[in-house]
Write a protein that holds these residues in place. Structure first.
Motif, PDB file in Angstrom:
ATOM      1  N   ALA A  28       0.846  -1.192   0.000  1.00  0.00           N
ATOM      2  CA  ALA A  28       0.000   0.000   0.000  1.00  0.00           C
ATOM      3  C   ALA A  28       0.879   1.239   0.000  1.00  0.00           C
ATOM      4  CB  ALA A  28      -0.922   0.021   1.220  1.00  0.00           C
ATOM      5  N   GLY A  29       0.389   2.276  -0.633  1.00  0.00           N
ATOM      6  CA  GLY A  29       1.077   3.551  -0.666  1.00  0.00           C
ATOM      7  C   GLY A  29       0.108   4.664  -0.313  1.00  0.00           C
ATOM      8  N   LEU A  30       0.561   5.608   0.482  1.00  0.00           N
ATOM      9  CA  LEU A  30      -0.259   6.738   0.893  1.00  0.00           C
ATOM     10  C   LEU A  30       0.245   7.981   0.162  1.00  0.00           C
ATOM     11  CD1 LEU A  30      -2.513   7.748   2.819  1.00  0.00           C
ATOM     12  CD2 LEU A  30      -0.696   8.237   4.474  1.00  0.00           C
ATOM     13  N   MET A  36      -5.751  18.529  -5.228  1.00  0.00           N
ATOM     14  CA  MET A  36      -7.019  18.373  -5.931  1.00  0.00           C
ATOM     15  C   MET A  36      -8.055  19.296  -5.307  1.00  0.00           C
ATOM     16  SD  MET A  36      -6.206  16.010  -8.121  1.00  0.00           S
ATOM     17  CE  MET A  36      -7.634  15.166  -8.737  1.00  0.00           C
ATOM     18  N   GLY A  37      -9.013  19.733  -6.093  1.00  0.00           N
ATOM     19  CA  GLY A  37     -10.074  20.589  -5.580  1.00  0.00           C
ATOM     20  C   GLY A  37     -11.217  19.762  -5.023  1.00  0.00           C
ATOM     21  N   ILE A  94     -14.627  16.016  -6.642  1.00  0.00           N
ATOM     22  CA  ILE A  94     -13.188  16.241  -6.678  1.00  0.00           C
ATOM     23  C   ILE A  94     -12.801  16.601  -8.103  1.00  0.00           C
ATOM     24  CG2 ILE A  94     -10.900  15.231  -6.365  1.00  0.00           C
ATOM     25  CD1 ILE A  94     -12.041  13.564  -4.131  1.00  0.00           C
ATOM     26  N   VAL A  95     -12.169  17.784  -8.238  1.00  0.00           N
ATOM     27  CA  VAL A  95     -11.719  18.253  -9.552  1.00  0.00           C
ATOM     28  C   VAL A  95     -10.199  18.261  -9.587  1.00  0.00           C
ATOM     29  CG1 VAL A  95     -13.802  19.627  -9.987  1.00  0.00           C
ATOM     30  CG2 VAL A  95     -11.855  20.699  -8.865  1.00  0.00           C
ATOM     31  N   ARG A 123      -9.465  21.761   3.365  1.00  0.00           N
ATOM     32  CA  ARG A 123      -9.367  20.326   3.621  1.00  0.00           C
ATOM     33  C   ARG A 123      -8.220  19.688   2.863  1.00  0.00           C
ATOM     34  NH1 ARG A 123     -15.006  17.413   4.243  1.00  0.00           N
ATOM     35  NH2 ARG A 123     -13.503  15.733   4.097  1.00  0.00           N
ATOM     36  N   GLY A 124      -7.581  18.733   3.503  1.00  0.00           N
ATOM     37  CA  GLY A 124      -6.566  17.911   2.854  1.00  0.00           C
ATOM     38  C   GLY A 124      -7.237  16.709   2.218  1.00  0.00           C
ATOM     39  N   LEU A 125      -6.495  15.990   1.395  1.00  0.00           N
ATOM     40  CA  LEU A 125      -7.028  14.807   0.735  1.00  0.00           C
ATOM     41  C   LEU A 125      -5.906  13.791   0.583  1.00  0.00           C
ATOM     42  CD1 LEU A 125      -9.588  13.633  -0.667  1.00  0.00           C
ATOM     43  CD2 LEU A 125      -8.732  14.632  -2.791  1.00  0.00           C
ATOM     44  N   LEU A 126      -6.135  12.584   1.075  1.00  0.00           N
ATOM     45  CA  LEU A 126      -5.153  11.514   0.981  1.00  0.00           C
ATOM     46  C   LEU A 126      -5.716  10.379   0.138  1.00  0.00           C
ATOM     47  CD1 LEU A 126      -4.020  11.317   4.720  1.00  0.00           C
ATOM     48  CD2 LEU A 126      -2.864  12.493   2.833  1.00  0.00           C
ATOM     49  N   ALA A 127      -4.857   9.732  -0.622  1.00  0.00           N
ATOM     50  CA  ALA A 127      -5.227   8.554  -1.403  1.00  0.00           C
ATOM     51  C   ALA A 127      -4.401   7.384  -0.898  1.00  0.00           C
ATOM     52  CB  ALA A 127      -4.971   8.791  -2.882  1.00  0.00           C
ATOM     53  N   LEU A 128      -5.073   6.375  -0.400  1.00  0.00           N
ATOM     54  CA  LEU A 128      -4.416   5.153   0.047  1.00  0.00           C
ATOM     55  C   LEU A 128      -4.707   4.089  -0.999  1.00  0.00           C
ATOM     56  CD1 LEU A 128      -2.845   3.665   2.269  1.00  0.00           C
ATOM     57  CD2 LEU A 128      -5.046   3.179   3.366  1.00  0.00           C
TER      58      LEU A 128
END
Length: 160
Positions: A28-30, A36-37, A94-95, A123-128
């Motif tokens: 997994a990678g974070l 991103m908007g 999300i744009v 706000r932050g945004l993380l993709a796991l």
């Protein structure tokens, strides 16, 4: 690190790009995708209003389902692509990061009188990502393992 849309983005990693890629594909990678908007569309006409901007079904999107869409000009040409999820009380959108200001302005100008267009720049945004992502996340957010491809849900957690 390189500049991108007002942010510093990593393009190299200590172990190299291939090692990072293989780790994400096998474990997994974070990733911090806060560039991103993010915005919310709220109100009883939000789905119909948003559907007027893209050639995909928004009105009949079930709660908890996510969809890929194309943001269009009034002439039907493509401005950008985006993702959105029906959360029941609103649409979470999300744009793309490099175009977020223009995309959000376009959405606001075209449908802002029909629904609330609420940008969320704070706000932050993380993709796991990766095959072990669910195993890592379900320890913090029980129930996340029920999500499948193209679904979404808001989770609340009281952090210690």
């Amino acid at each position: 690190m390189v500049p991108f849309a007002g942010y510093s983005m990593p393009v190299q990693y200590p172990a190299g790009l291939m090692a990072e890629h293989h780790h994400t594909r096998t474990s997994a990678g974070l990733f911090d995708v806060s560039h991103m908007g993010q915005l919310r569309l709220a109100g009883p006409d939000a789905a119909a209003a948003f559907e007027s901007l893209m050639p995909v079904d928004v009105i009949d999107l079930a709660v908890g389902r996510q969809r890929y869409g194309l943001l269009l000009t009034e002439q039907g040409t493509i401005i950008d692509d985006l993702m959105f999820v029906n959360r029941g009380s609103d649409l979470f959108v999300i744009v793309n990061g490099a175009c977020k200001d223009g995309d959000i302005a376009h959405i606001q100008a075209r449908i802002g009188t029909r629904c609330q267009v609420i940008p969320m720049p704070e706000r932050g945004l993380l993709a796991l990502q990766g095959p072990k992502a669910v195993d890592a996340l379900k320890r913090l957010l029980p129930g996340v393992e029920q999500l499948v491809f193209m679904t979404g849900k808001a989770f609340a957690r009281a952090w210690p």
